[in-house]
Design a protein around this motif. Structure first.
Motif, PDB file in Angstrom:
ATOM      1  N   HIS A 385       7.314  20.043  -4.633  1.00  0.00           N
ATOM      2  CA  HIS A 385       6.576  18.952  -5.265  1.00  0.00           C
ATOM      3  C   HIS A 385       6.025  17.945  -4.260  1.00  0.00           C
ATOM      4  N   SER A 386       6.296  18.137  -2.979  1.00  0.00           N
ATOM      5  CA  SER A 386       5.996  17.103  -1.985  1.00  0.00           C
ATOM      6  C   SER A 386       4.507  16.816  -1.873  1.00  0.00           C
ATOM      7  N   VAL A 387       3.672  17.850  -1.928  1.00  0.00           N
ATOM      8  CA  VAL A 387       2.229  17.616  -1.771  1.00  0.00           C
ATOM      9  C   VAL A 387       1.671  16.870  -2.980  1.00  0.00           C
ATOM     10  N   ASP A 388       1.964  17.384  -4.189  1.00  0.00           N
ATOM     11  CA  ASP A 388       1.448  16.728  -5.400  1.00  0.00           C
ATOM     12  C   ASP A 388       1.996  15.312  -5.556  1.00  0.00           C
ATOM     13  N   LEU A 389       3.270  15.109  -5.173  1.00  0.00           N
ATOM     14  CA  LEU A 389       3.857  13.776  -5.305  1.00  0.00           C
ATOM     15  C   LEU A 389       3.242  12.823  -4.281  1.00  0.00           C
ATOM     16  N   TYR A 390       2.916  13.324  -3.104  1.00  0.00           N
ATOM     17  CA  TYR A 390       2.228  12.491  -2.112  1.00  0.00           C
ATOM     18  C   TYR A 390       0.883  12.018  -2.667  1.00  0.00           C
ATOM     19  N   ILE A 391       0.140  12.937  -3.259  1.00  0.00           N
ATOM     20  CA  ILE A 391      -1.169  12.595  -3.829  1.00  0.00           C
ATOM     21  C   ILE A 391      -1.008  11.545  -4.922  1.00  0.00           C
ATOM     22  N   ALA A 392       0.002  11.716  -5.778  1.00  0.00           N
ATOM     23  CA  ALA A 392       0.225  10.755  -6.861  1.00  0.00           C
ATOM     24  C   ALA A 392       0.661   9.397  -6.309  1.00  0.00           C
ATOM     25  N   ALA A 393       1.545   9.411  -5.315  1.00  0.00           N
ATOM     26  CA  ALA A 393       2.004   8.155  -4.712  1.00  0.00           C
ATOM     27  C   ALA A 393       0.854   7.416  -4.061  1.00  0.00           C
ATOM     28  N   ASP A 394      -0.045   8.152  -3.447  1.00  0.00           N
ATOM     29  CA  ASP A 394      -1.212   7.539  -2.824  1.00  0.00           C
ATOM     30  C   ASP A 394      -2.125   6.920  -3.889  1.00  0.00           C
ATOM     31  N   LEU A 395      -2.289   7.632  -4.999  1.00  0.00           N
ATOM     32  CA  LEU A 395      -3.130   7.143  -6.092  1.00  0.00           C
ATOM     33  C   LEU A 395      -2.568   5.855  -6.679  1.00  0.00           C
ATOM     34  N   TYR A 396      -1.230   5.803  -6.836  1.00  0.00           N
ATOM     35  CA  TYR A 396      -0.592   4.649  -7.462  1.00  0.00           C
ATOM     36  C   TYR A 396      -0.146   3.601  -6.442  1.00  0.00           C
ATOM     37  N   GLN A 397      -0.565   3.770  -5.186  1.00  0.00           N
ATOM     38  CA  GLN A 397      -0.318   2.783  -4.124  1.00  0.00           C
ATOM     39  C   GLN A 397       1.165   2.521  -3.899  1.00  0.00           C
ATOM     40  N   LEU A 398       1.949   3.587  -3.950  1.00  0.00           N
ATOM     41  CA  LEU A 398       3.384   3.494  -3.685  1.00  0.00           C
ATOM     42  C   LEU A 398       3.626   4.004  -2.260  1.00  0.00           C
ATOM     43  N   ASP A 399       3.448   3.104  -1.298  1.00  0.00           N
ATOM     44  CA  ASP A 399       3.459   3.500   0.106  1.00  0.00           C
ATOM     45  C   ASP A 399       4.793   4.114   0.534  1.00  0.00           C
ATOM     46  N   ARG A 400       5.876   3.538   0.079  1.00  0.00           N
ATOM     47  CA  ARG A 400       7.177   4.048   0.515  1.00  0.00           C
ATOM     48  C   ARG A 400       7.450   5.446  -0.040  1.00  0.00           C
ATOM     49  N   LEU A 401       7.069   5.689  -1.272  1.00  0.00           N
ATOM     50  CA  LEU A 401       7.225   7.020  -1.843  1.00  0.00           C
ATOM     51  C   LEU A 401       6.380   8.025  -1.074  1.00  0.00           C
ATOM     52  N   ARG A 402       5.196   7.610  -0.705  1.00  0.00           N
ATOM     53  CA  ARG A 402       4.327   8.469   0.099  1.00  0.00           C
ATOM     54  C   ARG A 402       4.991   8.806   1.433  1.00  0.00           C
ATOM     55  N   ASP A 403       5.604   7.796   2.062  1.00  0.00           N
ATOM     56  CA  ASP A 403       6.297   8.019   3.335  1.00  0.00           C
ATOM     57  C   ASP A 403       7.478   8.970   3.159  1.00  0.00           C
ATOM     58  N   MET A 404       8.160   8.849   2.025  1.00  0.00           N
ATOM     59  CA  MET A 404       9.288   9.736   1.754  1.00  0.00           C
ATOM     60  C   MET A 404       8.822  11.183   1.640  1.00  0.00           C
ATOM     61  N   CYS A 405       7.667  11.403   1.030  1.00  0.00           N
ATOM     62  CA  CYS A 405       7.118  12.762   0.923  1.00  0.00           C
ATOM     63  C   CYS A 405       6.829  13.327   2.313  1.00  0.00           C
ATOM     64  N   CYS A 406       6.265  12.501   3.179  1.00  0.00           N
ATOM     65  CA  CYS A 406       6.003  12.935   4.563  1.00  0.00           C
ATOM     66  C   CYS A 406       7.297  13.329   5.256  1.00  0.00           C
ATOM     67  N   MET A 407       8.333  12.522   5.062  1.00  0.00           N
ATOM     68  CA  MET A 407       9.608  12.801   5.697  1.00  0.00           C
ATOM     69  C   MET A 407      10.205  14.112   5.188  1.00  0.00           C
ATOM     70  N   VAL A 408      10.091  14.363   3.888  1.00  0.00           N
ATOM     71  CA  VAL A 408      10.614  15.613   3.325  1.00  0.00           C
ATOM     72  C   VAL A 408       9.909  16.817   3.948  1.00  0.00           C
ATOM     73  N   VAL A 409       8.592  16.733   4.084  1.00  0.00           N
ATOM     74  CA  VAL A 409       7.851  17.841   4.693  1.00  0.00           C
ATOM     75  C   VAL A 409       8.253  18.015   6.145  1.00  0.00           C
ATOM     76  N   LYS A 410       8.329  16.929   6.883  1.00  0.00           N
ATOM     77  CA  LYS A 410       8.689  17.026   8.303  1.00  0.00           C
ATOM     78  C   LYS A 410      10.069  17.642   8.496  1.00  0.00           C
ATOM     79  N   ARG A 411      11.001  17.284   7.629  1.00  0.00           N
ATOM     80  CA  ARG A 411      12.378  17.755   7.789  1.00  0.00           C
ATOM     81  C   ARG A 411      12.567  19.195   7.311  1.00  0.00           C
ATOM     82  N   ASN A 412      11.695  19.655   6.429  1.00  0.00           N
ATOM     83  CA  ASN A 412      11.934  20.955   5.798  1.00  0.00           C
ATOM     84  C   ASN A 412      10.922  22.035   6.146  1.00  0.00           C
ATOM     85  N   VAL A 413       9.860  21.686   6.844  1.00  0.00           N
ATOM     86  CA  VAL A 413       8.892  22.704   7.215  1.00  0.00           C
ATOM     87  C   VAL A 413       9.539  23.678   8.197  1.00  0.00           C
ATOM     88  N   ASN A 414       9.294  24.975   7.988  1.00  0.00           N
ATOM     89  CA  ASN A 414       9.872  25.992   8.868  1.00  0.00           C
ATOM     90  C   ASN A 414       8.925  27.186   8.962  1.00  0.00           C
TER      91      ASN A 414
END
Length: 470
Positions: A385-414
């Motif tokens: 859900h990280s990509v879609d949630l990032y897009i939604a967080a960006d739309l709703y101006q929830l910067d911290r949630l957007r940052d959390m999505c980035c962190m999830v991708v960075k930590r879990n990409v393999n």
């Protein structure tokens, strides 16, 4: 020890013990250790001249030391040349701590020193500076030395909150988050887009609209921390101390991109380096330590109660139609926690009046995750859900949630999922997550090129990957 000040130019260190006693060690030139002579010490030694006083803050200059006590009194010692010690005379050295008489009737609340000048802040929001005035670093409108503390008159009424001294310049921030700099600008360290010296405090226009919460100055560079945990640096970039990936000079504040995914809570700098203290995300999605050491975090029962309110029809006063299914919510919570919703509800348009609001282009599971974050300030984000949630967080101006999505991708990409994530991010026009995946794939191309996921990558994206390979 409760507070440590380390000066690595003339090699001395000062620290406060838990009982408020001051200890110093290192080079003793100019009497800056406060032990009555110029002898150096290789182990911490208590400053006897301050016994009985509780030291609360320390500042170390190149040739002097200054401290604030718990009552707001200011003591200094060390070199007197050019008025560095601030006692009005310029001959010889001050070998033991001496009360700064000029400020005896004031309560000093903050202190900074670097090189050959010192600045302090009183509880009346007054900034005083003294010492060597070359380049205008004292902010008095000239380059004259000042042998005792003098009020920086330009800052009267601006409610200063912190002063920071650099090698050749000074910076001040105010209660409304504005930043002023003055002094030497040769390396661009004042942040005004030029290399011109300023003899009076001048607002840093490039940071207008950004709330600066803390500042620190090195010998020839400056660092600003914002209320949102972002770090900006500028000035002399030698040795990479600005954190921008090069040694170039920068004359206007630039955000340190490598720290963009972290919440920085404190910055520090000196001559040739800068440091940042960050709060990592914990397992609940909060920043670790976000509640502070003197507060009690909310209970798990409270968190569960708030989580249970997500999509709970009882007491709800607005319904979102997502994928043609209802999601129940509460206007007061949404408006308080999210400016996008607040603007929607007070706009006077249809969405502010109707009880049902249709939400297009957001999958219902993702919208529910967004609602959970809004209600609880935490959410568990699955990679799917990280990509879609990032897009939604960006739309709703929830910067911290957007940052959390980035962190999830960075930590879990393999190696297995990087290619699929890349394509998903590209399809969603999510450049930030695309860049994260692209960087990982380029660095690990030999492995990923043999994975099943690489088959899902479009021809155009493959060409991008190949073009970025060294």
């Amino acid at each position: 020890m409760t507070h440590i000040c380390h000066l690595n130019h003339q090699y001395h260190t000062a620290a406060v013990a838990s009982n408020g006693d001051l200890y110093t060690w290192g080079g003793g030139m100019y009497g800056k250790l406060g032990h009555g002579n110029e002898s150096g010490h290789s182990t911490p030694r208590r400053v006897e001249g301050l016994v009985g006083l509780t030291v609360s803050q320390i500042a170390c200059g190149s040739r002097h030391t200054a401290v604030i006590t718990s009552t707001g009194a200011l003591y200094t010692w060390g070199d007197k040349e050019n008025g560095v010690a601030g006692h009005g005379d310029t001959e010889g050295h001050q070998y033991t701590p001496k009360l700064l008489e000029r400020l005896a009737g004031k309560r000093v609340v903050q202190l900074s020193a670097c090189g050959f000048h010192t600045g302090c802040l009183t509880d009346a929001a007054e900034v005083f500076t003294w010492g060597e005035g070359k380049f205008g670093r004292l902010g008095h409108g000239a380059e004259r030395n000042c042998h005792s503390p003098r009020l920086v008159e330009v800052l009267l009424g601006k409610k200063p909150r912190q002063v920071a001294c650099g090698g050749f310049h000074t910076a001040v921030i105010t209660d409304d988050g504005k930043m002023y700099t003055f002094g030497g600008g040769e390396h661009g360290q004042l942040g005004h887009g030029d290399k011109v010296n300023k003899t009076k405090p001048t607002i840093v226009q490039a940071l207008e609209g950004i709330f600066v919460s803390q500042i620190t100055c090195g010998w020839s560079h400056s660092v600003a921390l914002t209320a949102k945990g972002r770090v900006y640096t500028w000035g002399n970039g030698d040795h990479g101390k600005l954190g921008h990936g090069s040694g170039k000079k920068v004359s206007t504040p630039q955000m340190v991109e490598k720290l963009a995914d972290h919440k920085v809570v404190r910055v520090a700098s000196y001559n040739e380096h800068t440091a940042a203290l960050v709060e990592p995300f914990d397992e609940s999605g909060n920043y670790a330590g976000a509640f502070g050491t003197n507060s009690v975090p909310v209970t798990t029962a409270y968190m569960q109660d708030m989580r249970d309110m997500v999509n709970d029809e009882e007491y709800s006063d607005v319904t979102f139609l997502v994928d043609d299914q209802p999601v129940y919510a509460h206007r007061a919570i949404l408006a308080r926690r999210c400016e996008h919703f607040a603007a929607m509800f007070r706009s006077g348009m249809r969405e502010s009046l109707e009880r049902e609001i249709r939400i297009p282009n957001v999958p219902r599971p993702v919208f529910l995750l967004l609602m959970e974050y809004v209600y609880t300030d935490s959410v568990k984000i699955d990679l799917e859900h990280s990509v879609d949630l990032y897009i939604a967080a960006d739309l709703y101006q929830l910067d911290r949630l957007r940052d959390m999505c980035c962190m999830v991708v960075k930590r879990n990409v393999n190696g297995e999922n990087a290619a699929v994530l890349l394509q998903s991010a590209a399809d969603a026009h999510c450049q930030v997550l695309k860049d994260i995946c692209m960087e990982y794939i380029v660095a690990n191309f030999d492995i990923i090129s043999k994975s099943e996921g690489i088959k899902s990558v479009s021809h155009a994206l493959l060409l991008e990957i190949l073009a970025m390979r060294p």
